[in-house]
Design a protein around this motif. Structure first.
Motif, mmCIF file in Angstrom:
data_model
loop_
_atom_site.group_PDB
_atom_site.id
_atom_site.type_symbol
_atom_site.label_atom_id
_atom_site.label_comp_id
_atom_site.label_asym_id
_atom_site.label_seq_id
_atom_site.Cartn_x
_atom_site.Cartn_y
_atom_site.Cartn_z
ATOM 1 N N GLU A 69 31.410 12.105 -13.739
ATOM 2 C CA GLU A 69 32.475 12.881 -13.100
ATOM 3 C C GLU A 69 32.899 12.231 -11.777
ATOM 4 N N THR A 73 36.577 10.424 -11.110
ATOM 5 C CA THR A 73 37.454 10.873 -10.029
ATOM 6 C C THR A 73 37.788 9.698 -9.113
ATOM 7 N N PHE A 112 40.755 13.106 5.070
ATOM 8 C CA PHE A 112 39.617 13.762 4.423
ATOM 9 C C PHE A 112 38.559 14.177 5.444
ATOM 10 N N LEU A 115 39.395 17.313 7.172
ATOM 11 C CA LEU A 115 39.233 18.516 6.342
ATOM 12 C C LEU A 115 37.768 18.948 6.321
ATOM 13 N N TYR A 118 33.079 19.116 1.821
ATOM 14 C CA TYR A 118 33.130 18.369 0.570
ATOM 15 C C TYR A 118 34.258 17.351 0.560
ATOM 16 N N PHE A 119 35.359 17.674 1.257
ATOM 17 C CA PHE A 119 36.474 16.742 1.290
ATOM 18 C C PHE A 119 36.057 15.482 2.060
ATOM 19 N N GLY A 266 12.883 21.758 -8.553
ATOM 20 C CA GLY A 266 14.175 22.335 -8.172
ATOM 21 C C GLY A 266 14.734 23.160 -9.323
ATOM 22 N N PHE A 285 19.484 25.132 -5.234
ATOM 23 C CA PHE A 285 20.440 24.706 -6.255
ATOM 24 C C PHE A 285 21.387 25.825 -6.661
ATOM 25 N N LEU A 288 24.185 26.035 -3.683
ATOM 26 C CA LEU A 288 24.997 24.902 -3.241
ATOM 27 C C LEU A 288 26.402 24.981 -3.803
ATOM 28 N N GLY A 289 27.359 24.589 -2.975
ATOM 29 C CA GLY A 289 28.747 24.506 -3.428
ATOM 30 C C GLY A 289 29.354 25.849 -3.764
ATOM 31 N N ARG A 290 28.791 26.927 -3.205
ATOM 32 C CA ARG A 290 29.317 28.254 -3.521
ATOM 33 C C ARG A 290 30.091 28.791 -2.342
ATOM 34 N N THR A 291 31.179 29.508 -2.652
ATOM 35 C CA THR A 291 31.918 30.133 -1.553
ATOM 36 C C THR A 291 31.481 31.581 -1.379
ATOM 37 N N ARG B 11 35.880 28.528 -7.140
ATOM 38 C CA ARG B 11 35.234 28.964 -5.893
ATOM 39 C C ARG B 11 34.984 27.813 -4.935
ATOM 40 N N VAL B 12 34.735 26.616 -5.485
ATOM 41 C CA VAL B 12 34.442 25.468 -4.619
ATOM 42 C C VAL B 12 35.707 24.924 -3.961
ATOM 43 N N LYS B 20 40.408 17.276 -10.199
ATOM 44 C CA LYS B 20 40.671 16.297 -11.246
ATOM 45 C C LYS B 20 41.387 16.967 -12.421
ATOM 46 N N ALA B 93 20.625 20.662 -8.402
ATOM 47 C CA ALA B 93 19.890 20.785 -7.137
ATOM 48 C C ALA B 93 19.925 19.489 -6.368
#
Lengths: 547, 93
Positions: A69, A73, A112, A115, A118-119, A266, A285, A288-291, B11-12, B20, B93
Motif C-alpha cells: 500500500e 501510493t 505536508f 499539515l 500523518y501528512f 502486540g 494497535f 493507532l490512527g483513530r480519530t 476516520r483517519v 489513494k 501495531a
C-alpha cells in the motif's frame, strides 16, 4: 581475525557473510549547469519521474499488505500531475531537471510538514522519490537495498520504514547499522523476523562492500573475518540453533528454580504455541490512527481474540501507552517540548479518565468470556498514589490482579511502597534506562548510555527484586533486557520472577537458564552489580559463564 | 458549475489508503473533478499530492465540483466514495 567493531546487540543470533551497504542518497553537484533546451529538459524530468513511478509499482507488486500500500501510493505520487506541473515550471524558470525535481519536491514537502501528523510522514516518501529521480538523471547508483545476488549482511547508517518493508529475509543474513538504539525501527523489525542485528556500530560504514564479517546479535560484536571462515561461523550458528530448538518446556534453572519465560506481544499473531504466557500485551494497535476511541465492544473483541488463544495461560495487559511521543489524534494532546517527560502512559488518564475506564471494562468483559489468567498493569507510574488509584480502578472494573510498570526511577526507588498497593510490578528496562541515564531512547549516538547493563539500571532492578522478595509479590522484567541470555541470568540472580521477551529470544534464554543454577545466577548478579560500567559488567558475566 | 458537499467518512482523514482510493475514483471519471475544503481553493481530485495537501480529516466537509457531460454522475460517484470509511481495517501495531 581483525578488530571487532562493537555495537549494541539488539536481536540475538550469530551469522557471517559479505557486508553490503545501503546506497546513500545522491547529492546534487555544487554548480548548476545552464539549461540549453527547456522542452528537452522538461522531457528528461518527466521521463525520470515516470521511470521512478514504474520501479515503485514493480516493488509494490513484490510485497503484500501495508508495505504494498505504501509503495503503491508512493508510485502514484511520483507520477502525479501536480508534481509534474511544478517540475515543468521550475525547468521553465531555468533549473535543470534534477534541480527542478528537488525544488518541486522540497516545496511539496513543506506543505505536508505544515499539515503535521500523518501528512508530515509522507514527506519521507517524497524524499525517496527525489533521491530515485535524481540518481536516475545523474546516472548514480539507485538509493536503497543492495542486490548483490547472494545472501549478505546489510549495513546502513539507519533503515527507513520503506527499506525495512522491502527487506527480503531470504537474502539478508543480518543487519548492522551505525545509528539507532535498542528500540529503533531496525531493532524491532529484526527481532520480529528473527534476524541477528547490531545497532549503534560506529565503524560499520568503513567496512568495504563484499568484505566478510561475522555478526553476533547477542553480544553486539561485529568482526571482519577471512572469507574462508564464513562457512565455519554459519555452521556453528546452525548447530547452536538446533541445540536450542531441541530444548523445550518451561523456563527453569539447572537446579529447577522456575522462571516463566513469557512473551511481549502486540496481538495474537505474535503468540507462539509453546509460550508459557504473555508478559506484555501492548494494546496501542487498537488505538493507532483513530480519530475517536475504539468502542468497548470493539476492544472486547480484540482482547478476547488474544485471551482465547492462550487457553488458561497468564496474560499481562498493559493499558494504553500513548502520549506526545506516540500521538493519538482523538486524545487531542498538545505538542510538548519534552514528550518523554510529558503526559504519557498512565498520565493520559488525568485528562481522559474515560479512556482508561472503558479499556478496563473491555478487558474485564473479555477476561470473563475466556479462560485466560488476566493481569492488568499501567505504564509510566511514578508515585505510589498513582499506582493505588490505578489498582482501585482495575478492581472496580472487576479485574482481580493489578500491577504497575516500573519505568521511572522514582517508582523503582519506592518499589516496596508500590508493592503494598499493587499485586505485582513489571520492569520496563528500555524506559528505565532512558530515565535513569537521562538519555533519549531515540538518540542512536547515546546507545552506550541506553545499555541495560548500566550498573545504575541494574541496581534499580535489584532493589525492585528485593522489594518483591520481602513482600512475596512477583517482579517481572518485560524490557528487551530480559531477552539477552547473559543478562537474563543476572536478572534471575537478583530475584526477578519472570522474564518477558519477543518470541525469537526465548530459546537462547531458556537454554542459558537451564545450564546455570540459581546460586550461580546470584553470583553473576553480584559480579554485574560490582562492575564499574556496562561493558565491564557484561565482560565479567561473560567470562564467568564461559569458565 | 454543479457541486456537492460531503463529510469525509474515513476516520483517519484523506491520506493513505482513503486518499489513494478517492484519487483513483476521480481519475476514472470522464470529466475533470475538483475538490476543496473550507477556505482553500479547489484542486484536481485526481492528483494524489493535491488531495493530500488538503489535509482533510475525518468528519471534515469537502466540496466536489465538475462540469460538462456526466458531471452529475461523476459527483455522485465521488460523494459515495468520500462518505465511506475507507480505512475500516484495524491499523497494525
Amino acid at each position: 581475525m581483525r578488530d571487532a567493531l562493537t555495537g549494541l546487540g539488539v536481536s540475538p543470533g550469530r551469522t557471517a557473510g559479505p557486508a553490503f551497504r545501503m546506497a546513500a542518497p545522491p547529492t546534487l553537484p555544487d554548480t548548476v549547469p545552464a539549461v540549453a533546451d527547456v522542452e528537452a529538459e522538461k522531457t528528461l524530468a518527466t521521463k525520470a519521474l515516470t521511470q521512478v513511478s514504474s520501479v515503485l509499482e514493480e516493488l509494490a507488486a513484490r510485497v503484500d499488505g501495508e508495505a504494498a500500500e505504501v509503495l503503491a501510493t508512493e508510485a502514484m505520487m511520483a507520477a502525479d500531475k501536480t508534481l509534474a506541473d511544478a517540475v515543468a515550471a521550475a525547468v521553465a524558470g531555468g533549473r535543470p531537471a534534477p534541480w527542478a525535481i528537488a525544488d518541486a519536491i522540497g516545496a511539496q514537502q513543506e506543505t505536508f510538514t505544515q499539515l503535521g501528523g500523518y501528512f508530515a510522514e509522507r514527506a519521507a516518501d517524497l524524499a525517496d522519490i527525489r533521491d530515485r529521480a535524481v540518481a536516475h538523471l545523474l546516472d548514480e547508483p539507485m538509493p536503497g537495498l543492495p542486490v548483490p545476488g547472494r545472501p549478505y549482511v546489510l549495513t546502513a547508517d539507519d533503515l527507513s520504514p520503506a527499506d525495512t518493508a522491502l527487506l527480503d529475509p531470504n537474502s539478508v543474513l543480518a543487519i548492522v547499522t551505525r545509528r539507532g538504539g535498542p528500540t529503533s525501527h531496525t531493532a524491532i523489525l529484526a527481532r520480529a523476523r528473527g534476524l541477528p542485528a547490531v545497532v549503534g556500530c560506529a565503524g560499520i560504514l568503513d567496512v568495504e562492500d563484499g568484505a566478510a564479517v561475522s555478526v553476533d546479535g547477542t553480544t553486539g560484536e561485529v568482526t571482519e573475518i577471512d572469507e574462508s571462515e564464513v562457512d565455519g561461523v554459519r555452521e556453528a550458528a546452525a548447530r547452536e540453533r538446533e541445540r536450542l530448538a531441541a530444548l523445550t518446556g518451561p523456563g527453569r534453572t539447572a537446579d529447577g528454580h522456575a522462571v516463566p519465560l513469557v512473551l511481549n506481544v502486540g496481538g495474537v499473531a505474535d503468540v507462539v504455541a509453546d509460550a508459557e504466557g504473555v508478559g506484555l500485551f501492548r494494546t496501542e494497535f487498537l488505538f493507532l490512527g483513530r480519530t475517536s476511541a475504539p468502542s468497548v465492544a470493539e476492544q472486547e473483541r480484540a482482547y478476547a481474540e488474544l485471551f482465547g488463544a492462550l487457553g488458561g495461560r497468564k496474560v499481562v495487559v498493559r493499558t494504553l501507552d500513548a502520549g506526545a511521543d506516540k500521538p493519538l489524534p482523538f486524545l487531542g494532546l498538545a505538542a510538548e517540548e519534552n514528550p518523554a517527560l510529558g503526559v504519557r502512559g498512565l498520565r493520559v488518564a488525568r485528562a481522559h479518565p474515560e479512556v482508561l475506564a472503558e479499556q478496563l471494562e473491555a478487558i474485564a468483559r473479555a477476561a470473563n468470556a475466556t479462560a485466560a489468567d488476566v493481569w492488568v498493569m499501567a505504564p509510566m507510574v511514578a508515585t505510589t498514589a498513582e499506582a493505588e488509584e490505578f489498582a482501585a480502578a482495575v478492581r472496580t472494573a472487576g479485574l482481580p490482579v493489578a500491577g504497575a510498570m516500573i519505568e521511572v526511577p522514582a517508582a523503582a526507588l519506592r518499589a516496596n511502597k508500590l508493592l503494598e498497593v499493587v499485586d505485582f510490578v513489571s520492569i520496563g528496562t528500555n524506559d528505565l534506562s532512558q530515565y535513569t541515564l537521562a538519555a533519549d531512547r531515540m538518540n542512536g549516538d547515546l546507545a552506550d548510555l541506553l545499555d541495560p547493563w548500566q550498573p545504575a539500571v541494574l541496581e534499580l532492578v535489584a532493589s525492585c527484586a528485593d522489594a518483591g522478595r520481602s513482600t512475596h509479590k512477583p517482579v517481572g522484567v518485560c524490557g528487551e533486557a530480559a531477552g539477552d541470555p547473559l543478562l537474563a541470568l543476572v536478572l534471575v540472580g537478583m530475584g526477578v520472577t519472570s522474564l518477558s521477551m519477543s518470541a525469537p529470544s526465548v530459546p537462547a534464554v531458556r537454554a542459558m537458564l537451564a545450564a546455570h543454577t540459581l546460586a550461580e545466577c546470584e553470583h553473576l548478579a553480584r559480579l554485574a552489580l560490582d562492575a564499574p560500567d556496562a561493558v565491564a559488567a557484561r565482560q565479567a558475566v561473560a567470562a564467568a559463564t564461559n569458565g | 458549475m454543479p457541486s456537492r458537499d460531503v463529510v469525509v467518512g474515513s476516520r483517519v482523514g484523506l491520506h493513505g489508503r482513503p486518499a489513494k482510493t478517492v484519487v483513483g475514483v476521480a481519475a476514472a471519471q470522464p470529466v475533470a473533478v475538483r475538490i476543496s475544503t473550507a477556505g482553500k481553493p479547489a484542486v484536481d481530485a485526481s492528483s494524489i499530492l493535491a488531495v493530500l495537501s488538503l489535509g482533510a480529516k475525518g468528519g471534515d466537509t469537502v466540496t466536489v465540483e465538475a462540469d460538462g457531460d456526466g458531471a452529475e454522475a461523476a459527483l455522485g460517484a465521488m460523494v459515495e466514495i468520500l462518505a465511506q470509511d475507507l480505512d475500516a481495517e484495524p491499523a497494525d501495531a
